[in-house]
Design an enzyme around this catalytic site. Structure first.
Site, mmCIF file in Angstrom:
data_model
loop_
_atom_site.group_PDB
_atom_site.id
_atom_site.type_symbol
_atom_site.label_atom_id
_atom_site.label_comp_id
_atom_site.label_asym_id
_atom_site.label_seq_id
_atom_site.Cartn_x
_atom_site.Cartn_y
_atom_site.Cartn_z
ATOM 1 N N LYS A 118 6.163 -25.736 -130.216
ATOM 2 C CA LYS A 118 4.916 -25.875 -130.590
ATOM 3 C C LYS A 118 3.819 -25.697 -129.898
ATOM 4 O O LYS A 118 3.453 -26.134 -128.686
ATOM 5 C CB LYS A 118 4.989 -27.625 -130.986
ATOM 6 C CG LYS A 118 3.577 -28.143 -131.599
ATOM 7 C CD LYS A 118 3.656 -27.986 -133.440
ATOM 8 C CE LYS A 118 2.471 -28.455 -133.751
ATOM 9 N NZ LYS A 118 2.051 -29.793 -133.377
ATOM 10 N N HIS A 128 7.748 -33.973 -136.811
ATOM 11 C CA HIS A 128 6.645 -33.408 -135.967
ATOM 12 C C HIS A 128 6.255 -33.884 -134.798
ATOM 13 O O HIS A 128 5.987 -35.134 -134.907
ATOM 14 C CB HIS A 128 5.273 -33.364 -137.050
ATOM 15 C CG HIS A 128 3.906 -32.787 -136.260
ATOM 16 N ND1 HIS A 128 3.327 -33.140 -135.221
ATOM 17 C CD2 HIS A 128 3.641 -31.444 -136.438
ATOM 18 C CE1 HIS A 128 2.462 -32.564 -134.934
ATOM 19 N NE2 HIS A 128 2.502 -31.440 -135.551
ATOM 20 N N ASP A 129 6.591 -33.371 -133.748
ATOM 21 C CA ASP A 129 6.083 -33.575 -132.213
ATOM 22 C C ASP A 129 6.577 -35.093 -131.947
ATOM 23 O O ASP A 129 6.045 -35.725 -131.183
ATOM 24 C CB ASP A 129 4.664 -33.694 -132.045
ATOM 25 C CG ASP A 129 3.987 -32.341 -132.163
ATOM 26 O OD1 ASP A 129 4.769 -31.468 -132.270
ATOM 27 O OD2 ASP A 129 2.953 -32.242 -131.817
#
Length: 290
Positions: free
Chosen positions: A121, A34-35
């Site tokens: 995202k 994630h990110d």
């Protein structure tokens, strides 16, 4: 308004007891990184040992997942975002990554492979405005391993969102990083008690290893406490569990769960010594982890 300058901190070593004891299954799981973009990692400073250690742990988890056939999916914010696309994020965080589009790539050491998927995202949750849920359904997978940054924002919101979509989230306690130890701790405690299961990177690295996947004594105690009614007195590991209210259906449920983890016991085994210490002695004889 922007993300503050961040400093390293000791990772939480304990968190609230997991309310659920879901078993992570390589045939049902997807790994979400994630990110982990250079822009977001930069807030700890250049060449941060804290970030380097996180990258190293996630790289090991990613490789283990690949070895087990677990798909790997990344999220990454686009380097250019219109005011309409960014919307309320601008009110909360300012222009963000749009000021540094050159730092949009996944940080060094975790670069996606050709067979990995990178999703755009747009919001805290990786499910918002993305095909993640549809992709998992097509793959026949309903478990999501979550690692990356930031723990109490996107990682936590993704875990909550997964839970509300009937996807089991597994948060990597030492595979996320956050603004502070307190916020990291909060994210772990919330997931453990409200929407998922917290586990360590080492537990994922041990997938497929029968001995290491067996329950620990703490796992056994936590699972028993989750089945028992609230007690007015301290739990006694030598007290008869039937006196605490455990019934035969719950015992059969435990046997079924353990069988999935490679632990073969039967009802007669449990009935002989129905105490935590008695059952742990049986599990230890079969290779349970202290």
């Amino acid at each position: 308004m922007a993300i503050p300058t961040l400093t390293s901190y000791p990772l939480p070593r304990e968190w609230r007891e997991n309310k659920v004891q879901w078993t992570l299954d390589p045939g049902r799981a997807v790994l979400l990184i994630h990110d982990m973009q250079a822009y977001f990692c930069d807030f700890w400073g250049a060449a941060s040992p804290f970030v380097a250690e996180l990258v190293s742990r996630l790289a090991q988890v990613r490789q283990r997942c690949k070895d087990l056939g677990i798909p790997v999916i990344y999220t990454a914010q686009p380097g250019q975002q219109s005011d309409v696309d960014r919307a309320l994020l601008s009110d909360m965080w300012g222009p963000g990554i749009t000021q540094h589009p050159d730092r949009q790539a996944i940080t060094a050491g975790l670069e996606p492979a050709d067979d990995d998927t990178v999703l755009v995202k747009w919001r805290y949750s990786a499910f918002q405005r993305s095909p993640l849920e549809h992709m998992m359904a097509e793959l026949g997978r309903d478990q999501l391993i979550i690692g990356g940054i930031y723990g109490h924002i996107g990682c936590l919101m993704t875990a909550c969102d997964a839970f509300m979509r009937d996807i089991q989230p597994f948060m990597l306690a030492d595979g996320i990083a956050d603004f502070s130890q307190a916020e990291h701790q909060m994210a772990l405690d919330y997931v453990a008690t409200r929407c998922g299961r917290v586990l360590t990177c080492r537990e994922v690295l041990g997938l497929g290893d029968t001995v290491r996947s067996l329950p620990t004594r703490d796992d056994l105690k936590s699972r028993l406490l989750s089945m028992l009614d609230e007690m007015d007195e301290p739990f006694d590991p030598d007290e008869n569990l039937l006196d605490y209210g455990l019934d035969s259906i719950q015992m059969m449920t435990l046997l079924s769960e353990w069988r999935e983890q490679g632990l073969e016991l039967n009802f007669t085994d449990l009935a002989k010594t129905p105490t935590l210490n008695g059952w742990w002695a049986l599990i230890s004889d079969r290779g349970g982890v202290q």
